[in-house]
Design a protein around this motif. Structure first.
Motif, PDB file in Angstrom:
ATOM      1  N   PHE A  78      43.740  34.608  44.111  1.00 43.10           N
ATOM      2  CA  PHE A  78      44.757  35.052  43.940  1.00 43.10           C
ATOM      3  C   PHE A  78      45.658  33.476  43.475  1.00 43.10           C
ATOM      4  O   PHE A  78      46.636  33.690  42.857  1.00 43.10           O
ATOM      5  CB  PHE A  78      45.013  36.233  44.042  1.00 43.10           C
ATOM      6  CG  PHE A  78      44.834  37.389  43.644  1.00 43.10           C
ATOM      7  CD1 PHE A  78      43.869  37.496  42.887  1.00 43.10           C
ATOM      8  CD2 PHE A  78      44.770  38.599  44.850  1.00 43.10           C
ATOM      9  CE1 PHE A  78      43.395  38.372  42.730  1.00 43.10           C
ATOM     10  CE2 PHE A  78      44.064  39.481  43.693  1.00 43.10           C
ATOM     11  CZ  PHE A  78      43.154  39.959  43.425  1.00 43.10           C
ATOM     12  N   GLN A 219      42.617  42.328  35.990  1.00 48.35           N
ATOM     13  CA  GLN A 219      43.996  41.656  37.733  1.00 48.35           C
ATOM     14  C   GLN A 219      43.481  40.644  38.394  1.00 48.35           C
ATOM     15  O   GLN A 219      43.214  40.823  39.429  1.00 48.35           O
ATOM     16  CB  GLN A 219      43.699  43.244  37.921  1.00 48.35           C
ATOM     17  CG  GLN A 219      45.024  44.618  36.765  1.00 48.35           C
ATOM     18  CD  GLN A 219      45.036  45.421  37.644  1.00 48.35           C
ATOM     19  OE1 GLN A 219      43.791  46.020  38.365  1.00 48.35           O
ATOM     20  NE2 GLN A 219      45.831  46.424  37.185  1.00 48.35           N
ATOM     21  N   GLY A 220      43.217  39.624  38.358  1.00 46.39           N
ATOM     22  CA  GLY A 220      43.310  38.778  38.709  1.00 46.39           C
ATOM     23  C   GLY A 220      41.798  38.233  38.895  1.00 46.39           C
ATOM     24  O   GLY A 220      41.467  37.230  39.740  1.00 46.39           O
ATOM     25  N   HIS A 280      41.494  31.174  36.451  1.00 47.04           N
ATOM     26  CA  HIS A 280      42.582  31.654  36.430  1.00 47.04           C
ATOM     27  C   HIS A 280      43.861  31.291  36.319  1.00 47.04           C
ATOM     28  O   HIS A 280      44.943  31.846  36.131  1.00 47.04           O
ATOM     29  CB  HIS A 280      42.305  31.983  37.789  1.00 47.04           C
ATOM     30  CG  HIS A 280      42.915  33.146  38.772  1.00 47.04           C
ATOM     31  ND1 HIS A 280      44.142  33.004  39.422  1.00 47.04           N
ATOM     32  CD2 HIS A 280      43.340  35.159  38.262  1.00 47.04           C
ATOM     33  CE1 HIS A 280      44.848  34.122  39.849  1.00 47.04           C
ATOM     34  NE2 HIS A 280      44.535  34.826  39.154  1.00 47.04           N
ATOM     35  N   GLU A 284      47.094  32.206  34.275  1.00 45.19           N
ATOM     36  CA  GLU A 284      48.221  32.743  34.929  1.00 45.19           C
ATOM     37  C   GLU A 284      49.528  32.612  34.495  1.00 45.19           C
ATOM     38  O   GLU A 284      50.295  32.638  34.226  1.00 45.19           O
ATOM     39  CB  GLU A 284      48.383  32.476  36.248  1.00 45.19           C
ATOM     40  CG  GLU A 284      47.298  33.652  37.379  1.00 45.19           C
ATOM     41  CD  GLU A 284      47.781  33.276  38.756  1.00 45.19           C
ATOM     42  OE1 GLU A 284      47.596  34.272  39.618  1.00 45.19           O
ATOM     43  OE2 GLU A 284      48.427  32.057  39.451  1.00 45.19           O
ATOM     44  N   GLN A 328      49.427  40.073  40.342  1.00 39.90           N
ATOM     45  CA  GLN A 328      47.980  40.075  39.643  1.00 39.90           C
ATOM     46  C   GLN A 328      47.579  41.276  38.443  1.00 39.90           C
ATOM     47  O   GLN A 328      47.422  40.973  38.019  1.00 39.90           O
ATOM     48  CB  GLN A 328      46.711  40.172  40.207  1.00 39.90           C
ATOM     49  CG  GLN A 328      46.461  39.217  40.983  1.00 39.90           C
ATOM     50  CD  GLN A 328      46.163  38.101  39.956  1.00 39.90           C
ATOM     51  OE1 GLN A 328      45.890  37.440  39.754  1.00 39.90           O
ATOM     52  NE2 GLN A 328      47.784  36.341  40.747  1.00 39.90           N
ATOM     53  N   VAL A 331      47.736  39.919  34.806  1.00 37.93           N
ATOM     54  CA  VAL A 331      46.566  38.653  34.441  1.00 37.93           C
ATOM     55  C   VAL A 331      44.945  39.186  34.270  1.00 37.93           C
ATOM     56  O   VAL A 331      44.262  39.461  34.732  1.00 37.93           O
ATOM     57  CB  VAL A 331      46.099  37.767  36.273  1.00 37.93           C
ATOM     58  CG1 VAL A 331      46.092  36.637  36.270  1.00 37.93           C
ATOM     59  CG2 VAL A 331      47.920  38.112  36.925  1.00 37.93           C
TER      60      VAL A 331
END
Length: 396
Positions: A78, A219-220, A280, A284, A328, A331
């Motif tokens: 994250f 969600q990440g 990741h 983002e 997140q 994401v």
């Protein structure tokens, strides 16, 4: 005999500790291997067999891989945490979970002491000690390698003297394996100039033909690889590692400031962690606002540094984890990656939360959400104070 719980990995340092604690100090040694995802079943069997041959009282394997992910790795992803923009905290992070698990185990068997094989020159000694003194403050901490100031060669001579047979040539390199990467230390990393030889890397290069991989984040969290979805991100990480590691991706040498104030150098290979963090981060860039990304960068870096220096139990870490998790929500999407020998390329992303959506306009081409007059007025106001400053101070 007093019980001591020994953090045991089967390497040179902990093998020495097991013998020294029992034969020289008279302890009842309970060796515990805290598996953070770096061992195969065969390796664990071999380590267990070797441990029992040392005459210890017991050998236990604690599997904490899922806990390790949920409590630590998830937040490193994250936060896109790379120490000094290089190192994914492969060892730093796992030491925290290992120390916590050892402390709990020591309490459960009524041990009077805990022991670890850290030297007096690195970070691990501080991480282990800080966790132990917080969770089990009344239990003695024993550190033979640090206290005796032993070199690796002196350890080897001691083990040979006691009839211990192991691959001492391989033992010239200190290797720590975990799901979040493998560290490699040897004579080369004690210098500022020498690079590790090819044979020192635990994973050899066997793949050379480029291969494309699709990573699916929810969600990440990495939940899918090449369209196959996994119940646990742990399985997705291991799958990506199996695909990317044979390319020799993720190898590097990290240079950093140790907790005790000296410069340190360590080699590492972390194919999946590096690709996941970079993938990741790219996702983002498309899905977070400017200020979300700004504050994530600040707090993610602090989180990584604080964890690296052993402060995992500081309550501020729970506060930061809550913030990182809250960023997140959107994401989610696919990241496309090309794997090549000793390198990888992020090709792009696909996400229903992509803020670069063409319906709002195309960068450098046209806009659909405002007029030219809107921009003229906005720019005049945006630069107003700077314009006033220059007119007051530099106007002739």
């Amino acid at each position: 005999m007093k019980k001591v719980v020994l953090a045991y990995s089967g390497g040179l340092d902990t093998t020495f500790c097991a013998l020294h604690l029992s034969k020289d100090l008279g302890y009842e040694v309970h060796a515990v291997l805290v598996n953070t995802g770096g061992f195969s079943d065969d390796e664990l069997k071999n380590i267990e067999s070797r441990a029992k041959s040392l005459g210890i009282a017991s050998f236990t394997i604690l599997d904490v891989v899922e806990t390790y992910y949920q409590e630590v790795i998830k937040y490193l992803i994250f936060g896109n945490v790379l120490k000094n923009a290089t190192y994914p905290l492969s060892v730093s992070a796992e030491r925290i979970l290992q120390a916590k698990s050892l402390a709990d185990y020591a309490k459960s068997i009524g041990a009077k002491a805990v022991a670890h094989g850290s030297t007096g020159a690195g970070n691990d000694q501080v991480r282990f000690d800080m966790i132990f003194q917080t969770i089990i403050p009344d239990i003695e901490i024993i550190t033979p390698i640090r206290d005796l100031k032993l070199s690796r060669q002196e350890e080897i001579e001691y083990l040979k003297k006691h009839g211990v047979s192991m691959n001492f040539e391989k033992a010239a390199y200190s290797i720590n394996k975990g799901i979040w990467g493998t560290s490699v230390g040897g004579k080369e990393t004690l210098t500022s100039s020498d690079y590790l030889p090819e044979e020192a890397w635990p994973t050899q290069v066997t793949e050379k033909e480029p291969k494309e991989v699709k990573l699916t984040f929810v969600q990440g969290e990495l939940k899918g690889v090449n369209g196959e979805m996994y119940a646990s991100p742990v399985d997705a990480i291991q799958k990506l590692q199996s695909l990317a590691a044979p390319f020799g991706i993720g190898r590097d040498i990290h240079v950093g400031d140790t907790i005790i104030g000296i410069k340190g150098r360590v080699g590492f290979e972390a194919a999946a962690p590096i690709i996941i963090i970079k993938g990741h981060q790219l996702l983002e860039k498309h899905t977070l606002t400017k200020w979300q990304a700004f504050w994530k960068n600040q707090l993610g870096e602090f989180y990584g540094n604080h964890l690296h220096e052993g402060h995992y139990l500081d309550p501020v870490m729970r506060n930061l984890e809550a913030f990182l998790a809250s960023t997140q929500e959107f994401v989610s999407g696919d990241v496309f990656v090309r794997l090549e020998e000793k390198r990888f390329t992020l090709l792009g992303i696909s996400s229903s939360h992509d803020l670069m959506a063409s319906k709002f306009g195309s960068y450098g081409e046209m806009n659909k959400g405002y007029t030219a007059e809107d921009v003229k007025g906005f720019t005049r106001i945006l630069g107003n104070q700077t314009s006033i400053f220059h007119q007051v101070n530099y106007h002739e």
